[in-house]
Design a protein around this motif. Structure first.
Motif, PDB file in Angstrom:
ATOM      1  N   UNK A   1     -11.648 -11.970 -18.499  1.00  0.00           N
ATOM      2  CA  UNK A   1     -12.322 -10.828 -19.091  1.00  0.00           C
ATOM      3  C   UNK A   1     -12.363  -9.713 -18.063  1.00  0.00           C
ATOM      4  N   UNK A   2     -12.013  -8.496 -18.461  1.00  0.00           N
ATOM      5  CA  UNK A   2     -12.081  -7.396 -17.515  1.00  0.00           C
ATOM      6  C   UNK A   2     -11.372  -6.159 -18.023  1.00  0.00           C
ATOM      7  N   UNK A   3     -11.413  -5.114 -17.194  1.00  0.00           N
ATOM      8  CA  UNK A   3     -10.740  -3.863 -17.504  1.00  0.00           C
ATOM      9  C   UNK A   3      -9.982  -3.383 -16.272  1.00  0.00           C
ATOM     10  N   UNK A   4      -9.034  -2.494 -16.493  1.00  0.00           N
ATOM     11  CA  UNK A   4      -8.287  -1.895 -15.395  1.00  0.00           C
ATOM     12  C   UNK A   4      -8.000  -0.443 -15.745  1.00  0.00           C
ATOM     13  N   UNK A   5      -8.518   0.476 -14.927  1.00  0.00           N
ATOM     14  CA  UNK A   5      -8.317   1.906 -15.135  1.00  0.00           C
ATOM     15  C   UNK A   5      -7.760   2.525 -13.870  1.00  0.00           C
ATOM     16  N   UNK A   6      -6.674   3.257 -14.009  1.00  0.00           N
ATOM     17  CA  UNK A   6      -6.072   3.977 -12.878  1.00  0.00           C
ATOM     18  C   UNK A   6      -5.827   5.418 -13.291  1.00  0.00           C
ATOM     19  N   UNK A   7      -6.152   6.362 -12.391  1.00  0.00           N
ATOM     20  CA  UNK A   7      -5.922   7.785 -12.631  1.00  0.00           C
ATOM     21  C   UNK A   7      -5.145   8.387 -11.467  1.00  0.00           C
ATOM     22  N   UNK A   8      -4.115   9.173 -11.783  1.00  0.00           N
ATOM     23  CA  UNK A   8      -3.295   9.837 -10.777  1.00  0.00           C
ATOM     24  C   UNK A   8      -3.278  11.334 -11.051  1.00  0.00           C
ATOM     25  N   UNK A   9      -3.495  12.121  -9.994  1.00  0.00           N
ATOM     26  CA  UNK A   9      -3.450  13.576 -10.077  1.00  0.00           C
ATOM     27  C   UNK A   9      -2.212  14.091  -9.343  1.00  0.00           C
ATOM     28  N   UNK A  10      -1.498  15.031  -9.948  1.00  0.00           N
ATOM     29  CA  UNK A  10      -0.491  15.852  -9.265  1.00  0.00           C
ATOM     30  C   UNK A  10      -0.957  17.290  -9.421  1.00  0.00           C
TER      31      UNK A  10
ATOM     32  N   UNK B   1      -3.888   5.121 -16.896  1.00  0.00           N
ATOM     33  CA  UNK B   1      -3.514   3.893 -17.605  1.00  0.00           C
ATOM     34  C   UNK B   1      -4.743   3.004 -17.705  1.00  0.00           C
ATOM     35  N   UNK B   2      -4.984   2.465 -18.891  1.00  0.00           N
ATOM     36  CA  UNK B   2      -6.140   1.590 -19.114  1.00  0.00           C
ATOM     37  C   UNK B   2      -5.697   0.306 -19.803  1.00  0.00           C
ATOM     38  N   UNK B   3      -6.359  -0.785 -19.422  1.00  0.00           N
ATOM     39  CA  UNK B   3      -6.110  -2.069 -20.078  1.00  0.00           C
ATOM     40  C   UNK B   3      -7.406  -2.864 -20.115  1.00  0.00           C
TER      41      UNK B   3
ATOM     42  N   UNK C   1      -7.082  -6.721 -25.380  1.00  0.00           N
ATOM     43  CA  UNK C   1      -5.836  -7.485 -25.242  1.00  0.00           C
ATOM     44  C   UNK C   1      -4.635  -6.804 -25.888  1.00  0.00           C
ATOM     45  N   UNK C   2      -4.519  -5.495 -25.696  1.00  0.00           N
ATOM     46  CA  UNK C   2      -3.378  -4.750 -26.229  1.00  0.00           C
ATOM     47  C   UNK C   2      -2.456  -4.231 -25.133  1.00  0.00           C
ATOM     48  N   UNK C   3      -2.555  -4.793 -23.927  1.00  0.00           N
ATOM     49  CA  UNK C   3      -1.722  -4.335 -22.828  1.00  0.00           C
ATOM     50  C   UNK C   3      -2.168  -2.986 -22.307  1.00  0.00           C
ATOM     51  N   UNK C   4      -1.296  -2.338 -21.551  1.00  0.00           N
ATOM     52  CA  UNK C   4      -1.644  -1.058 -20.954  1.00  0.00           C
ATOM     53  C   UNK C   4      -1.480   0.094 -21.925  1.00  0.00           C
TER      54      UNK C   4
END
Length: 417
Positions: free
Chosen positions: A156-165, A189-191, A217-220
């Motif tokens: 069980x968990x989440x993963x969030x990543x944010x990138x700025x240019x 990207x979130x999962x 559970x739908x992937x990224x």
């Protein structure tokens, strides 16, 4: 039947404590390794092209060239499910460190042009959040695996990543003052996985979501957005400089694969922030800097909306994590030992943005750390190059609470009956 239903709901109410290592909510303590080593202070002075990431006006005072960095981030996340509501009948600690280490890159380039104009670009990870609890904990159930989430062999968990240019331009109004602006091109990207506790069950066909097929559970899922940062920086005297920057809210595209989780059909925007800073050259060798930053988490529906809003997940104006705005205080010092070596230290502090009333959902995003101590060194390699190393220690913090239920649904209704 009444007792079993009450017990299932009580699993959520019994999430008792969480402690984790994080940063300033979803945001990093600072941008650029020198600034990070000084507690994140950056708005009032320029030290490298990465200074533009905090205040675009720093482009007028930073040296020409490029800056490349890599951060190794190793947080610790845990949650405790209080007895007697864990499946074992005793306190059960859930380890959220399924993903133990993260690499966060950064890079910047800047060049002075004619007529007081400076141009540059920075790329950096703006932070994020990750948790990965083994085998469905902390949404475990005393009714048995699979009865209310916690399926065997799942996490069980989440993963969030944010990138700025951020392409950046700055103009010197005079020798002492500059104004600047950046265009923020943002990708995230979130999962999510293992959130079956909020979806369909033997007691409800839809659970707590408007669309349980877009809940977990739908992937990224990826989205993009465009925002801006504006800033001013200048010298107030020979020894004192100051700066002010404002980063706008970034309206991101919908995370379609999780339209049944986040408000407004999958909306997860990036909060606005304002940073003010000063820097004082106390001696020819010693620089002291301090910033105050305000991050507007409460204005972002997915982050700021209360988890107990009487609407299902994914609905317009639906529930979020319930975070408050966060004020961050940053202070640091840089001391030049000799021509080739400088030492740095700093401290960063902010009250965690979540309270004891909203621990249930925030087990997934345990941003409870408040204090950070940083150390660093800067080694000159050649007249035009240097190597910077930084260490940041986040002091452990714990939030305890009875937690709150998700929005009203079949489980709460049957409990009230």
């Amino acid at each position: 039947m009444f007792r079993k239903t009450t017990l299932a709901v009580s699993v959520l109410l019994a999430l008792g404590a969480q402690s984790a290592f994080a940063t300033n909510g979803l945001a990093p303590t600072g941008l650029g390794q020198t600034h990070k080593a000084m507690g994140g202070a950056a708005a009032g002075f320029a030290t490298s092209p990465m200074s533009m990431a905090t205040n675009p006006a720093a482009a007028s005072f930073a040296p020409d060239g490029y800056d490349v960095g890599l951060e190794i981030f190793k947080p610790n996340r845990t949650a405790t499910l209080k007895a007697p509501f864990s499946s074992t009948g005793a306190d059960a600690e859930a380890d959220g460190n399924g993903d133990e280490m993260f690499l966060i890159p950064e890079a910047g380039y800047k060049r002075d042009m004619k007529g007081g104009l400076s141009l540059g670009v920075v790329l950096y990870g703006n932070g994020g959040m990750n948790s990965a609890y083994d085998q469905g904990v902390p949404f475990d159930s005393p009714l048995g695996a699979g009865s209310f989430g916690g399926l065997p062999g799942t996490s069980t968990g989440i993963d969030l990543k944010q990138v700025f240019i951020a392409p950046t331009a700055s103009h010197k109004i005079n020798d002492n003052v500059a104004v600047g602006a950046s265009v923020n091109l943002v990708a995230q990207r979130f999962e999510a996985e293992g959130l079956g506790a909020f979806g369909p069950s033997p007691l409800s066909a839809t659970g707590f979501s408007i669309d349980p097929t877009k809940l977990t559970d739908n992937g990224g899922s990826k989205s993009t957005g465009i925002g801006a940062t504006i800033g001013i920086q200048g010298k107030l005297s020979e020894k004192l400089s100051a700066g002010l920057s404002y980063r706008s809210k970034v309206s991101m595209g919908k995370l379609d694969e999780y339209s049944g989780l986040f408000p407004n059909g999958g909306e997860f925007d990036v909060p606005a922030s304002t940073t003010a800073g000063i820097a004082y050259q106390a001696t020819p060798q010693t620089l002291i800097a301090a910033d105050v930053q305000q991050i507007e988490y409460a204005d972002i529906a997915a982050i700021g909306n209360s988890p107990s809003i009487p609407l299902p997940f994914g609905a317009d104006g639906g529930p979020g994590f319930g975070w408050e705005d966060q004020t961050v205080y940053k202070i640091g010092v840089k001391h030049q030992l000799n021509d080739g070596l400088a030492l740095m230290a700093g401290y960063n502090h902010a009250e965690n943005p979540l309270s004891s009333e909203i621990t249930t959902l925030n087990v997934l995003a345990p941003a409870v750390v408040e204090g950070h101590l940083s150390l660093g060194l800067e080694k000159k390699l050649t007249p035009k190059s240097k190597l910077t190393g930084t260490y940041v220690h986040a002091f452990e913090n714990t939030v305890e609470g009875a937690a709150t239920l998700p929005p009203p649904g079949p489980f709460q209704w049957m409990r009230m009956t």
